[in-house]
Design a protein around this motif. Sequence first.
Motif, short mmCIF file in Angstrom:
data_model
loop_
_atom_site.label_atom_id
_atom_site.label_comp_id
_atom_site.label_asym_id
_atom_site.label_seq_id
_atom_site.Cartn_x
_atom_site.Cartn_y
_atom_site.Cartn_z
N HIS A 149 0.82 -1.21 0.00
CA HIS A 149 0.00 0.00 0.00
C HIS A 149 0.85 1.26 0.00
O HIS A 149 0.44 2.29 -0.54
CB HIS A 149 -0.93 0.01 1.22
N ALA A 150 2.04 1.21 0.61
CA ALA A 150 2.90 2.39 0.67
C ALA A 150 3.37 2.84 -0.71
O ALA A 150 3.80 3.99 -0.87
CB ALA A 150 4.11 2.11 1.56
N ARG A 151 3.29 1.99 -1.70
CA ARG A 151 3.62 2.39 -3.06
C ARG A 151 2.56 3.31 -3.64
O ARG A 151 2.79 3.96 -4.66
CB ARG A 151 3.76 1.15 -3.95
N ARG A 152 1.42 3.39 -2.96
CA ARG A 152 0.29 4.14 -3.49
C ARG A 152 -0.15 5.30 -2.60
O ARG A 152 -0.85 6.19 -3.06
CB ARG A 152 -0.90 3.19 -3.69
N GLY A 153 0.24 5.29 -1.31
CA GLY A 153 -0.18 6.38 -0.45
C GLY A 153 0.30 6.18 0.97
O GLY A 153 0.94 5.16 1.30
N PRO A 154 0.03 7.15 1.86
CA PRO A 154 0.49 7.08 3.25
C PRO A 154 0.01 5.82 3.96
O PRO A 154 -1.19 5.51 3.95
CB PRO A 154 -0.09 8.35 3.87
N THR A 155 0.93 5.12 4.58
CA THR A 155 0.64 3.85 5.23
C THR A 155 1.35 3.80 6.57
O THR A 155 2.49 4.25 6.69
CB THR A 155 1.13 2.68 4.35
N LEU A 156 0.68 3.25 7.58
CA LEU A 156 1.29 3.09 8.90
C LEU A 156 1.23 1.62 9.28
O LEU A 156 0.17 0.99 9.23
CB LEU A 156 0.54 3.92 9.94
N LEU A 157 2.38 1.07 9.68
CA LEU A 157 2.48 -0.31 10.16
C LEU A 157 2.72 -0.27 11.66
O LEU A 157 3.72 0.27 12.12
CB LEU A 157 3.62 -1.03 9.44
N VAL A 158 1.79 -0.81 12.43
CA VAL A 158 1.84 -0.76 13.88
C VAL A 158 2.23 -2.13 14.42
O VAL A 158 1.59 -3.14 14.11
CB VAL A 158 0.47 -0.34 14.47
N ASP A 159 3.28 -2.17 15.23
CA ASP A 159 3.75 -3.40 15.84
C ASP A 159 3.01 -3.60 17.16
O ASP A 159 3.30 -2.93 18.15
CB ASP A 159 5.26 -3.32 16.07
N GLY A 160 2.05 -4.52 17.16
CA GLY A 160 1.29 -4.79 18.37
C GLY A 160 1.66 -6.09 19.04
O GLY A 160 0.91 -6.58 19.88
N ASP A 161 2.80 -6.64 18.67
CA ASP A 161 3.25 -7.92 19.24
C ASP A 161 4.55 -7.71 20.00
O ASP A 161 5.63 -7.67 19.40
CB ASP A 161 3.45 -8.94 18.13
N PRO A 162 4.49 -7.55 21.32
CA PRO A 162 5.72 -7.29 22.09
C PRO A 162 6.78 -8.39 21.97
O PRO A 162 7.97 -8.11 22.12
CB PRO A 162 5.21 -7.19 23.54
N ARG A 170 12.98 -4.84 26.17
CA ARG A 170 11.88 -4.93 27.15
C ARG A 170 10.66 -4.21 26.57
O ARG A 170 10.68 -2.98 26.40
CB ARG A 170 12.29 -4.32 28.49
N ARG A 171 9.62 -4.96 26.29
CA ARG A 171 8.47 -4.41 25.59
C ARG A 171 7.18 -4.71 26.34
O ARG A 171 7.00 -5.80 26.87
CB ARG A 171 8.37 -5.01 24.18
N ARG A 172 6.29 -3.73 26.35
CA ARG A 172 4.96 -3.91 26.94
C ARG A 172 3.99 -3.05 26.17
O ARG A 172 4.21 -1.86 25.98
CB ARG A 172 4.95 -3.51 28.42
N LEU A 173 2.94 -3.68 25.67
CA LEU A 173 1.94 -2.96 24.90
C LEU A 173 1.00 -2.23 25.85
O LEU A 173 0.29 -2.86 26.64
CB LEU A 173 1.15 -3.92 24.01
N ASP A 174 1.01 -0.91 25.76
CA ASP A 174 0.18 -0.07 26.63
C ASP A 174 -1.14 0.20 25.90
O ASP A 174 -1.20 1.02 24.98
CB ASP A 174 0.91 1.24 26.94
N VAL A 175 -2.19 -0.50 26.31
CA VAL A 175 -3.45 -0.42 25.59
C VAL A 175 -4.05 1.00 25.58
O VAL A 175 -4.55 1.45 24.55
CB VAL A 175 -4.46 -1.44 26.15
N PRO A 176 -4.03 1.76 26.70
CA PRO A 176 -4.53 3.14 26.63
C PRO A 176 -3.81 3.98 25.58
O PRO A 176 -4.44 4.81 24.91
CB PRO A 176 -4.30 3.68 28.05
N THR A 177 -2.51 3.76 25.42
CA THR A 177 -1.78 4.50 24.39
C THR A 177 -2.24 4.07 23.00
O THR A 177 -2.38 4.90 22.09
CB THR A 177 -0.26 4.27 24.53
N VAL A 178 -2.48 2.77 22.83
CA VAL A 178 -2.96 2.29 21.54
C VAL A 178 -4.30 2.92 21.19
O VAL A 178 -4.57 3.25 20.03
CB VAL A 178 -3.08 0.75 21.56
N ARG A 179 -5.15 3.13 22.20
CA ARG A 179 -6.46 3.75 21.95
C ARG A 179 -6.32 5.17 21.42
O ARG A 179 -7.21 5.66 20.73
CB ARG A 179 -7.27 3.76 23.25
N ARG A 180 -5.22 5.83 21.73
CA ARG A 180 -4.97 7.17 21.21
C ARG A 180 -4.30 7.11 19.85
O ARG A 180 -4.55 7.96 18.99
CB ARG A 180 -4.08 7.96 22.18
#
Length: 337
Positions: free
Chosen positions: A139-152, A205-215
């Motif tokens: 998709h990035a070849r065609r427009g703005p794309t964001l890849l979010v790493d949600g797997d700590p 050291r990784r921890r997915l902060d769900v409140p931050t993800v909501r933002r």
Amino acid sequence: MPVLLITRSSSVHEAVVPLCAAAGIAAEVCADPDLSLATWREADLVLVGADLAGPVGGLAPPRRPGVHVVGAPPDDSAFRHAVTLGADSVVDLPDGAAWLSGALADVGERGSPGRLVGVVGGTGGAGATTLACALAQWHARRGPTLLVDGDPLGPGVDRLLGMEDLPGVRWEALAETSGRLGAGALREGVPRRDHLGVLTWSGLRRRLDVPTVRRVLPAGVRGHGLVVVDLARQGGAGIVELADRCDDLLVVTPATVPGLAATARLVADLGRAGRAGLVVRPGGLGDADAERVTGLPVVAAVADQRGLAAALDRGLGPLAGRGPLARAVRDLLADAA
């Protein structure tokens, strides 16, 4: 004319106009409710001072999104006028200045939100992270794309794409902030190469902060045509919530008895029948078996791709060349669109 400010209050004027200037946004200030109707529809954002919310509401302007009542601490009358106007919110000034700055930062962004696609492995090693990276690359070849790493516990999407050394904000920095996150600020802040931005962690050291993800996710879809989330298989209620926010959920599974059995348990926990589909990897069972065991339709089948592991080791991403994965993501994104 991005912002229309309707007020006679000097305090509201002094609170809002500098915020517009700081965001680099033009604002038209109108002190006459009757004259404000001329540009009511054209403005990207309409801010109605609490001092004129009653008179403006009395004119019965057409309903539209992006209307907010701003001014002194709200009382019952401010909320009544907001309902009459169909306003999205009532913003106290100056206490709500930070929220208003975030809203101004999104002025001129996409008129409609982008699509949010989640990818999760039905079993370990199914290739979910690889598929997520491939979708984002395509998709990035065609427009703005964001890849979010949600797997700590994953390898890190930036590493698979050779973007781990690029400057930009990571999860750790966003978790230390609060308030509304502007789409433009997120788009420009994350590590980015051309149209592709990634959001992941900076350390081991990784921890997915769900409140931050909501933002983050709402800001992401406001500023990108596509947001792809690489979801963890395990994570409790937080992962279920993230999966539920996705417009489409792709569950990657090998067509094997152990793989489909694990996938069926995952699907039962997520409860996403109707908006989820299977992406099947090679195995001894067929598509009909996969659908019967999991209860999900098969939306794509991806064969093994020669040279894929070497491309990922070199940080080239999964779409370094042509192959079955490129054809699969092309078809998946066409169906999602």
